[in-house]
Design a protein around this motif. Structure first.
Motif, PDB file in Angstrom:
ATOM      1  N   SER A  24       0.837  -1.192   0.000  1.00  0.00           N
ATOM      2  CA  SER A  24       0.000   0.000   0.000  1.00  0.00           C
ATOM      3  C   SER A  24       0.876   1.248   0.000  1.00  0.00           C
ATOM      4  CB  SER A  24      -0.892   0.014   1.240  1.00  0.00           C
ATOM      5  OG  SER A  24      -1.463   1.296   1.441  1.00  0.00           O
ATOM      6  N   ALA A  78       0.335   3.608   1.742  1.00  0.00           N
ATOM      7  CA  ALA A  78       0.334   3.981   3.154  1.00  0.00           C
ATOM      8  C   ALA A  78       1.066   2.953   4.016  1.00  0.00           C
ATOM      9  CB  ALA A  78      -1.102   4.155   3.657  1.00  0.00           C
ATOM     10  N   ASN A  79       1.933   2.163   3.387  1.00  0.00           N
ATOM     11  CA  ASN A  79       2.731   1.208   4.158  1.00  0.00           C
ATOM     12  C   ASN A  79       3.555   1.967   5.198  1.00  0.00           C
ATOM     13  OD1 ASN A  79       5.724   0.075   4.301  1.00  0.00           O
ATOM     14  ND2 ASN A  79       4.333  -1.665   4.154  1.00  0.00           N
ATOM     15  N   GLU A 117      -1.662  -0.665   6.544  1.00  0.00           N
ATOM     16  CA  GLU A 117      -2.073   0.541   5.822  1.00  0.00           C
ATOM     17  C   GLU A 117      -2.555   1.580   6.821  1.00  0.00           C
ATOM     18  OE1 GLU A 117      -4.351   1.180   1.653  1.00  0.00           O
ATOM     19  OE2 GLU A 117      -5.554   0.206   3.223  1.00  0.00           O
TER      20      GLU A 117
END
Length: 354
Positions: free
Chosen positions: A59, A61-62, A148
């Protein structure tokens, strides 16, 4: 409870082995057919999987990409003259991996899970382990936060993986190094003792500047006064003065190298005097200028022992004794290599046969 003996294996249908020129390997550029992946979720490690080497899906947003929860290790596997496979001190690397994990609020990896996964991976890719002198299969275990979210807190999910690559020597020639007096690799109380990705990211700019100035690497000094040596680039640092092997004492700003520890033990086995202590820049440079510094070298898993032949300090280059005249580091390097390849007895039980 997780069964650590269960591994799901998906073999590649398109091996790249036949296309590899084992005589011309760029370090860390050619990867073996398979990789081990173990995810951590819901507070426990999941079933290990061996897959064809390939990309991960992450992601944007990792959390590791944003907040740096990422650690790694490095070790090597060898083939002896009988074709048997063994790994050099894998449990020492696991211990250090778990030390790094604890420092970065990450889950530790159980020994049985790690060793079983590593062993199965090496058995599957056994043909990737080179047997030529000076070569090995480099093993890169690593772990990073997954999931995430955006927020400065530890991740709740993680991925541990192992990839491998056949390698030759890391440095092909003796090193020219520069004493770093401006930039800092790590400071006491930080996480310089861990193999965290951020430690290496911060070293890139000063290392690049040194390269542009004609040096292969840096000699890192302490973060407060720049008066004491700590490491050399990606390696631990050692000097020979008055027939004594001297290395900076470990601290929270110095990585506890497995190769470093092994060399110190072998030096003691050979009756060589060893000192682990603070090593000042002033002391070493005085020995260099007097012509009494006998040897200087870096040591690490990738580099093993890399000879230092020139030290740049305050705008001036100082040449050290030629490698051909050195007594101790060639002896230690040869002894270590002979143990790894089965030519000498492994009295310290460092080699783990697969």
């Amino acid at each position: 409870m997780l069964d650590t003996q269960t591994i799901q294996i998906q073999k590649t249908g398109n091996s790249r082995l036949s296309s590899v020129d084992f005589n011309n390997l760029d370090f860390g550029a050619v990867f073996s057919d398979h990789m081990l992946v173990i995810d951590y979720a819901n507070g426990e490690w999941q079933t290990p999987t061996i897959l064809p080497f390939g990309n991960f899906s992450l992601s944007p947003a990792n959390p590791a990409l944003h907040y740096g929860q990422a650690i790694f290790e490095g070790l090597k596997a060898y083939k002896n003259e009988q074709g048997e496979i063994s790994v050099f001190r894998p449990l020492a690397n696991l211990e250090r991996l778990n030390t790094s994990a604890e420092r970065l609020c990450m889950p530790t990896l159980p020994e049985e899970l790690y060793m079983h996964g590593l062993s199965e991976l090496l058995r599957l890719d056994a043909d990737w382990i080179p047997s030529a002198a000076g070569s090995a299969l480099y093993i890169r275990p690593f772990m990073f936060g997954t999931g995430e979210f955006l927020g400065v807190r530890p991740a709740t999910e993680y991925r541990f993986a192992i990839i491998t690559c056949p390698v030759n020597a890391y440095y092909s020639s003796p090193l020219r190094v520069k004493v770093e007096e401006k930039y800092v690799r790590a400071v006491e109380g930080g996480f310089g003792f861990s193999k965290a990705a951020g430690n290496y990211a911060g070293s890139l700019l000063p290392a690049q500047k040194a390269l542009e100035a004609g040096y292969h690497q840096l000699l890192w000094t302490d973060g407060k006064t720049h008066e004491y040596f700590e490491e050399s680039g990606t390696m631990n640092l050692m000097f020979v003065i008055n027939d004594t092997l001297i290395t900076p004492a470990l601290s929270t700003s110095i990585l506890a190298g497995i190769t470093r520890d092994s060399i110190l033990q072998l030096a003691k086995d050979h009756g060589i005097s060893v000192e682990e202590r603070k090593v000042s820049v002033a002391e070493v440079m005085a020995e260099v200028q007097q012509g009494t510094l006998q040897e200087a070298f870096g040591c690490g898993t990738a580099a093993v022992i890399s000879q230092i032949v020139t030290i740049g300090y305050q705008g001036q280059d100082f040449d050290l004794p030629p490698v051909s005249e050195r007594k101790y580091s060639p002896l230690l390097a040869q002894t270590l290599d002979d143990i790894r390849t089965g030519k000498k007895p492994d009295t310290h039980h460092w080699m783990v046969q697969i």
